[in-house]
Design a protein around this motif. Structure first.
Motif, short mmCIF file in Angstrom:
data_model
loop_
_atom_site.label_atom_id
_atom_site.label_comp_id
_atom_site.label_asym_id
_atom_site.label_seq_id
_atom_site.Cartn_x
_atom_site.Cartn_y
_atom_site.Cartn_z
N LYS A 102 12.45 11.15 -11.54
CA LYS A 102 12.73 9.74 -11.81
C LYS A 102 12.79 8.95 -10.50
O LYS A 102 12.26 7.83 -10.42
CB LYS A 102 14.06 9.60 -12.56
CG LYS A 102 13.99 9.93 -14.03
CD LYS A 102 15.32 9.64 -14.70
CE LYS A 102 15.23 9.84 -16.20
NZ LYS A 102 16.51 9.51 -16.88
N GLU A 141 8.49 0.41 -28.78
CA GLU A 141 9.46 0.73 -27.74
C GLU A 141 9.47 -0.31 -26.63
O GLU A 141 10.48 -0.51 -25.96
CB GLU A 141 9.18 2.12 -27.16
CG GLU A 141 9.50 3.26 -28.12
CD GLU A 141 9.46 4.61 -27.43
OE1 GLU A 141 9.33 4.65 -26.19
OE2 GLU A 141 9.55 5.63 -28.13
N ASP A 142 8.35 -0.99 -26.42
CA ASP A 142 8.30 -2.04 -25.40
C ASP A 142 9.27 -3.17 -25.71
O ASP A 142 9.73 -3.86 -24.82
CB ASP A 142 6.88 -2.60 -25.27
CG ASP A 142 5.91 -1.60 -24.68
OD1 ASP A 142 6.21 -1.07 -23.59
OD2 ASP A 142 4.87 -1.33 -25.29
N TYR A 145 12.82 -3.24 -23.97
CA TYR A 145 12.93 -3.83 -22.63
C TYR A 145 12.70 -5.34 -22.68
O TYR A 145 13.33 -6.09 -21.93
CB TYR A 145 11.94 -3.14 -21.69
CG TYR A 145 12.23 -1.67 -21.60
CD1 TYR A 145 13.20 -1.19 -20.74
CD2 TYR A 145 11.58 -0.75 -22.44
CE1 TYR A 145 13.52 0.16 -20.70
CE2 TYR A 145 11.89 0.59 -22.40
CZ TYR A 145 12.86 1.04 -21.53
OH TYR A 145 13.19 2.37 -21.51
N GLU A 187 3.17 -0.98 -22.53
CA GLU A 187 3.00 0.17 -21.63
C GLU A 187 1.54 0.44 -21.31
O GLU A 187 1.17 0.58 -20.15
CB GLU A 187 3.64 1.42 -22.22
CG GLU A 187 3.48 2.64 -21.33
CD GLU A 187 4.19 3.87 -21.85
OE1 GLU A 187 4.00 4.97 -21.26
OE2 GLU A 187 4.92 3.77 -22.86
N PRO A 240 7.46 9.89 -20.65
CA PRO A 240 8.09 8.66 -21.13
C PRO A 240 9.42 8.36 -20.45
O PRO A 240 9.77 7.20 -20.23
CB PRO A 240 8.29 8.90 -22.63
CG PRO A 240 7.55 10.12 -22.97
CD PRO A 240 7.23 10.86 -21.72
N TYR A 243 8.65 6.78 -17.15
CA TYR A 243 8.20 5.39 -17.33
C TYR A 243 9.39 4.47 -17.61
O TYR A 243 9.52 3.40 -17.01
CB TYR A 243 7.20 5.30 -18.49
CG TYR A 243 6.71 3.89 -18.75
CD1 TYR A 243 5.69 3.33 -17.99
CD2 TYR A 243 7.31 3.11 -19.75
CE1 TYR A 243 5.27 2.03 -18.22
CE2 TYR A 243 6.88 1.81 -19.97
CZ TYR A 243 5.87 1.28 -19.21
OH TYR A 243 5.46 -0.02 -19.43
N GLN A 244 10.25 4.89 -18.52
CA GLN A 244 11.40 4.06 -18.87
C GLN A 244 12.32 3.84 -17.68
O GLN A 244 12.81 2.73 -17.46
CB GLN A 244 12.16 4.73 -20.02
CG GLN A 244 11.38 4.77 -21.32
CD GLN A 244 11.87 5.83 -22.28
OE1 GLN A 244 12.97 6.38 -22.11
NE2 GLN A 244 11.06 6.15 -23.29
N SER A 245 12.54 4.90 -16.90
CA SER A 245 13.42 4.79 -15.74
C SER A 245 12.82 3.86 -14.69
O SER A 245 13.51 2.98 -14.14
CB SER A 245 13.66 6.18 -15.14
OG SER A 245 14.44 6.10 -13.97
N GLN A 248 12.83 0.16 -15.94
CA GLN A 248 14.16 -0.44 -15.88
C GLN A 248 14.54 -0.77 -14.45
O GLN A 248 15.14 -1.83 -14.18
CB GLN A 248 15.20 0.50 -16.50
CG GLN A 248 16.57 -0.15 -16.69
CD GLN A 248 16.50 -1.35 -17.61
OE1 GLN A 248 16.16 -1.22 -18.78
NE2 GLN A 248 16.83 -2.52 -17.07
#
Length: 282
Positions: A102, A141-142, A145, A187, A240, A243-245, A248
């Motif tokens: 991460k 999921e986008d 955010y 994404e 994933p 990507y999320q980390s 953010q």
């Protein structure tokens, strides 16, 4: 910059052959010192010139320069990680690896979003907040955010129009005009409806800002400003998370830049947080 971080950050922009080389280097960094450029080429079934071109494209003089730089990076990492590894339990090995991956994704994402780009995005949003509106959309999921960032902008006193329905957003942007901003979270950047919305928004003379992976994608080509995320892993359940980390982390940095861009926004944030706290009190 660590050569391994550089390779990860640029991987999504590489050709198929270059990605094969990149993945081999990333997965076998500890063993790279034992490989000549010809041996590496043989292992991958490619030409030696492809390996040389790969290293030069990364900014190294040649393959020996890359190999030396990777060795140095590994040595530094080993020295800094040694005390932690000595005290870590076996059960924590997976968590430590995930934390490191991460961190690498966040660092790579930071490097491919230069300060001037973040500043331009912050200024565009701030300007829209003073004299217009910020439209925000994300699907699936986008939207997690998109929704969270819309709330943060609202706390700063910036008028936001958030929606996760493409039909409703199309209707919403019929009132958009010059000075307004559309922030699109996608994404992979290949959803046809989002592309149509972005085109329609540009026809209204608004400014389009996209948030996608660091890949060539249809949505990104429509952007006036593009924020990009670098997060790659061969394991489908890890990628994933990276990507999320990284996403953010990128949005947190942009929010902080907006907070520090003016005393009025900072004051508005504190006032709104106080009001929300009063609402939550019994």
């Amino acid at each position: 910059m660590s050569p391994l971080v550089k390779i990860r950050s640029e991987r999504d922009q590489m050709s198929a052959v270059e990605r094969r080389i990149a993945d081999f280097v990333l997965e076998n960094a500890q063993l790279l010192r034992d490989y000549s450029s010809q041996q590496l080429a043989n292992a991958l079934g490619i030409s030696q010139s492809s390996v040389v071109k790969f290293t030069q494209k990364l900014g190294f003089k040649g393959y020996p320069d890359l190999k030396y730089s990777v060795g140095e990076a590994i040595a530094r990492a080993d020295n800094s990680d040694a005390p932690q590894l000595a005290t870590a339990s076996d059960g924590d090995a997976g968590g430590s690896t995930l934390w490191r991956r991460k961190s690498e994704a966040e660092e790579a994402t930071r490097l491919i979003n230069p300060p001037e780009t973040l500043q331009a995005v912050a200024e565009a949003i701030a300007q829209a907040g003073r004299s217009g509106k910020v439209f925000i959309i994300g699907l699936g999921e986008d939207d997690i955010y998109a929704r969270n960032f819309a709330l943060r902008l609202s706390l700063l006193g910036i008028l936001t129009v958030h929606n996760f329905d493409t039909a409703r957003m199309t209707a919403n942007i019929s009132v958009a005009g010059a000075g307004d901003v559309l922030l699109v979270f996608s994404e992979h950047g290949n959803h046809p409806a989002l592309g149509k919305i972005a085109r329609y928004f540009r026809e209204r003379r608004g400014q389009v800002i996209t948030v996608t992976r660091h890949t060539a994608n249809p949505l990104r080509t429509l952007a006036d400003l593009a924020l990009v995320v670098s997060a790659h892993d061969e394991l489908p359940y890890i990628q994933p998370l990276l990507y999320q980390s990284a996403l953010q982390h990128l949005l947190d940095g942009l929010f902080v830049q907006l907070c520090e861009g003016g005393d009025d926004r900072h004051a508005q944030l504190l006032a709104n947080l106080d009001r929300i706290q009063l609402m939550l009190e019994p």
